[in-house]
Design an enzyme around this catalytic site. Structure first.
Site, PDB file in Angstrom:
ATOM      1  N   GLN A  14      -2.716 -12.532   7.316  1.00  0.00           N
ATOM      2  CA  GLN A  14      -2.895 -12.221   5.896  1.00  0.00           C
ATOM      3  C   GLN A  14      -2.221 -13.287   5.023  1.00  0.00           C
ATOM      4  O   GLN A  14      -2.772 -13.699   4.001  1.00  0.00           O
ATOM      5  CB  GLN A  14      -2.314 -10.841   5.602  1.00  0.00           C
TER       6      GLN A  14
ATOM      7  N   SER B 245       6.347  -0.651  10.286  1.00  0.00           N
ATOM      8  CA  SER B 245       5.002  -0.546   9.735  1.00  0.00           C
ATOM      9  C   SER B 245       4.788   0.878   9.260  1.00  0.00           C
ATOM     10  O   SER B 245       5.276   1.824   9.896  1.00  0.00           O
ATOM     11  CB  SER B 245       3.967  -0.877  10.824  1.00  0.00           C
TER      12      SER B 245
ATOM     13  N   GLN C   5     -10.426  -2.607   2.135  1.00  0.00           N
ATOM     14  CA  GLN C   5      -9.965  -3.311   3.348  1.00  0.00           C
ATOM     15  C   GLN C   5      -9.967  -2.410   4.567  1.00  0.00           C
ATOM     16  O   GLN C   5      -9.519  -2.819   5.639  1.00  0.00           O
ATOM     17  CB  GLN C   5      -8.599  -3.960   3.122  1.00  0.00           C
TER      18      GLN C   5
ATOM     19  N   ALA D 257       3.995   3.994   1.144  1.00  0.00           N
ATOM     20  CA  ALA D 257       4.647   4.490   2.370  1.00  0.00           C
ATOM     21  C   ALA D 257       5.717   3.472   2.779  1.00  0.00           C
ATOM     22  O   ALA D 257       5.735   2.975   3.906  1.00  0.00           O
ATOM     23  CB  ALA D 257       3.631   4.734   3.491  1.00  0.00           C
ATOM     24  N   LEU D 258       6.581   3.202   1.837  1.00  0.00           N
ATOM     25  CA  LEU D 258       7.475   2.046   1.961  1.00  0.00           C
ATOM     26  C   LEU D 258       8.580   2.280   2.978  1.00  0.00           C
ATOM     27  O   LEU D 258       9.067   3.392   3.151  1.00  0.00           O
ATOM     28  CB  LEU D 258       8.072   1.722   0.586  1.00  0.00           C
TER      29      LEU D 258
ATOM     30  N   MET E 139       0.838  -1.204   0.000  1.00  0.00           N
ATOM     31  CA  MET E 139       0.000   0.000   0.000  1.00  0.00           C
ATOM     32  C   MET E 139       0.876   1.259   0.000  1.00  0.00           C
ATOM     33  O   MET E 139       0.383   2.357   0.275  1.00  0.00           O
ATOM     34  CB  MET E 139      -0.937   0.006   1.208  1.00  0.00           C
TER      35      MET E 139
ATOM     36  N   HIS F  23       9.302  -3.422   3.486  1.00  0.00           N
ATOM     37  CA  HIS F  23       8.924  -3.594   2.077  1.00  0.00           C
ATOM     38  C   HIS F  23      10.173  -3.813   1.215  1.00  0.00           C
ATOM     39  O   HIS F  23      10.171  -4.640   0.302  1.00  0.00           O
ATOM     40  CB  HIS F  23       8.198  -2.349   1.566  1.00  0.00           C
TER      41      HIS F  23
HETATM   42  P1  AMP Z   1       1.441  -3.021   3.457  1.00  0.00           P
HETATM   43  O1  AMP Z   1       2.015  -1.949   2.584  1.00  0.00           O
HETATM   44  O2  AMP Z   1       1.409  -2.667   4.891  1.00  0.00           O
HETATM   45  O3  AMP Z   1       0.147  -3.566   2.920  1.00  0.00           O
HETATM   46  O4  AMP Z   1       2.468  -4.228   3.384  1.00  0.00           O
HETATM   47  C1  AMP Z   1       2.862  -4.769   2.149  1.00  0.00           C
HETATM   48  C2  AMP Z   1       3.655  -6.027   2.398  1.00  0.00           C
HETATM   49  O5  AMP Z   1       4.803  -5.695   3.176  1.00  0.00           O
HETATM   50  C3  AMP Z   1       2.864  -7.059   3.210  1.00  0.00           C
HETATM   51  O6  AMP Z   1       3.141  -8.352   2.680  1.00  0.00           O
HETATM   52  C4  AMP Z   1       3.420  -6.890   4.593  1.00  0.00           C
HETATM   53  O7  AMP Z   1       3.326  -8.051   5.384  1.00  0.00           O
HETATM   54  C5  AMP Z   1       4.869  -6.558   4.288  1.00  0.00           C
HETATM   55  N1  AMP Z   1       5.488  -5.890   5.435  1.00  0.00           N
HETATM   56  C6  AMP Z   1       4.998  -4.838   6.137  1.00  0.00           C
HETATM   57  N2  AMP Z   1       5.798  -4.543   7.173  1.00  0.00           N
HETATM   58  C7  AMP Z   1       6.818  -5.439   7.134  1.00  0.00           C
HETATM   59  C8  AMP Z   1       7.970  -5.669   7.946  1.00  0.00           C
HETATM   60  N3  AMP Z   1       8.229  -4.920   9.019  1.00  0.00           N
HETATM   61  N4  AMP Z   1       8.797  -6.680   7.609  1.00  0.00           N
HETATM   62  C9  AMP Z   1       8.527  -7.472   6.530  1.00  0.00           C
HETATM   63  N5  AMP Z   1       7.466  -7.301   5.723  1.00  0.00           N
HETATM   64  C10 AMP Z   1       6.622  -6.312   6.024  1.00  0.00           C
END
Ligand code: AMP
Length: 292
Positions: free
Chosen positions: A165, A197, A73, A44-45, A42, A49
Site C-alpha cells: 500500500q 491489525s 477496497q 478499530a484502532l 479504517m 495506529h
Molecule cells: P487500517 O486502519 O488497517 O487501514 O490502517 C491504517 C494505517 O495504519 C495504515 O497506514 C496501516 O499500514 C497502519 N497500520 C496498521 N497496522 C499497523 C501496525 N501494526 N503498525 C504500524 N502501522 C500499522
C-alpha cells in the site's frame, strides 16, 4: 483517579463528518502557518495506529486522523459488513495522542451518488495483494486521493505493515504530483511478533496462536537472508513456516522493495512479503531485508 462526568474531556478530538468543512479547517490551520499531519485509517484502532498518530504529533503542529471503512477496497465476499467499528473508543485513543481532528465521513459524502471516477495505479499494484484481491488497490488509491482532497495536510503517515500500500500510494502521489509528503512508519507488533491489525480480533484463541507463523517465518527469512541464502530457498522457508502452523499461503516472496519486481541485484535491499489465511481471516506481514 476519579472522573468527573460533567467535565468535558479536553483531550477528545473534534469530529468532522463533512469533507468541505474538514478541508476549510485544515486550510485555515495551514494558512496560519501550522504544519498539519494526516493519518488515514479504517478505525478499530490499536497501538499500531497510535504510533502513526504519535509520530505525526511529534513532527507537526496539528494532526488529523480519518476513520472511514472504505467500501470500494473490499470485494463483495470480503469483511466490509463485519469490519469492527469502534468510533467512541477510537476517539479516546486519539485524544490521548493529542490528535486535533477526526474526519469520519459517511459513505455518501465520500462517494456522492453518480460518482464515476476511479484512480487506478498499475505496476506495483498488480502483484501480491492486487492479484489476491482484484480491485483492492483501485479502491485504496481512489479513497486516499479523495481523503487527500478533504484533508490537504503537508504530510501523511502510513504503516510499513501494509508495505505494498505504501508503494502504491507513493507512486500515485508521484504520478499525479499531489502536494503531500508520504512518511512510512515501522510496524508495531504483539509480544510474540504478530503484527498488530484490526483483523486480529477475528482470530479464535487457537488461530491466534497459529498466527505467529507469519512473523516467525519472516524472522527466519531475515536470518537466512543475512547468511547469504538465495531467494528461492528463503521463499520456500517462508511457505514452510506457514504450512507448519496450518496457515494457507496466498503468497510468500522476496522482491525489490520499491518496484515489487524480482530482485535485479541479489544483495538487495529487498522486502519479504507474506499473506496467509486462518479460517476466514486473512493476514499480511512483511520484513525489510537490508543490503547484504
Ligand atoms: P487500517 O486502519 O488497517 O487501514 O490502517 C491504517 C494505517 O495504519 C495504515 O497506514 C496501516 O499500514 C497502519 N497500520 C496498521 N497496522 C499497523 C501496525 N501494526 N503498525 C504500524 N502501522 C500499522
Amino acid at each position: 483517579m476519579t472522573t468527573d462526568m460533567n467535565t468535558p474531556n479536553p483531550a477528545l478530538p473534534e469530529i468532522e463528518r463533512d469533507p468541505a468543512r474538514m478541508r476549510e479547517r485544515i486550510a485555515a490551520a495551514r494558512a496560519a502557518g501550522r504544519r498539519v499531519g494526516f493519518v488515514p485509517t479504517m478505525g478499530a484502532l490499536h497501538a499500531g495506529h497510535a504510533s502513526l498518530a504519535a509520530r505525526a504529533r511529534a513532527e507537526c503542529d496539528d494532526v488529523a486522523v480519518s476513520i472511514f471503512v472504505n467500501p470500494t477496497q473490499f470485494a463483495p465476499h470480503e469483511d466490509f459488513g463485519r469490519y469492527p467499528r469502534t468510533l467512541a473508543t477510537d476517539c479516546q485513543l486519539l485524544g490521548e495522542q493529542g490528535v486535533r481532528w477526526v474526519f469520519a465521513p459517511e459513505v455518501a459524502a465520500m462517494y456522492p451518488p453518480g460518482a464515476a471516477t476511479r484512480v487506478v495505479v498499475q505496476g506495483p499494484a498488480d502483484r501480491f495483494e492486487g492479484a489476491s484481491r482484484p480491485g483492492h488497490f483501485d479502491g485504496v488509491a481512489t479513497v486516499v486521493c479523495r481523503l487527500f482532497q478533504a484533508v490537504p495536510a503537508g504530510a501523511a503517515y502510513f504503516g510499513a505493515k501494509d508495505w505494498q500500500q505504501t508503494v502504491v500510494v507513493k507512486r500515485m502521489v508521484r504520478d499525479l504530483g499531489l502536494p503531500i509528503g508520504i512518511i512510512v512508519c515501522p510496524t508495531v507488533r504483539e509480544p510474540d511478533g504478530l503484527a498488530m491489525s484490526s483483523r486480529n480480533a477475528y482470530l479464535s484463541p487457537a488461530e491466534r496462536l497459529r498466527a505467529v507463523a507469519l512473523s516467525a517465518g519472516l524472522a527466519q527469512a531475515g536470518r537466512l537472508w543475512s547468511e547469504g541464502t538465495g531467494v528461492p530457498a528463503i521463499e520456500a522457508a517462508l511457505r514452510q513456516s506457514l504450512a507448519a502452523h496450518d496457515v494457507a499461503c496466498d503468497y510468500a516472496a522476496v522482491v525489490d522493495p520499491e518496484s515489487l519486481e524480482p530482485l535485479a541485484d541479489a544483495s538487495g535491499p529487498a522486502i519479504a512479503l507474506v499473506a496467509g489465511r486462518l479460517g476466514s481471516t486473512r493476514l499480511i506481514d512483511n520484513r525489510e531485508l537490508p543490503r547484504r
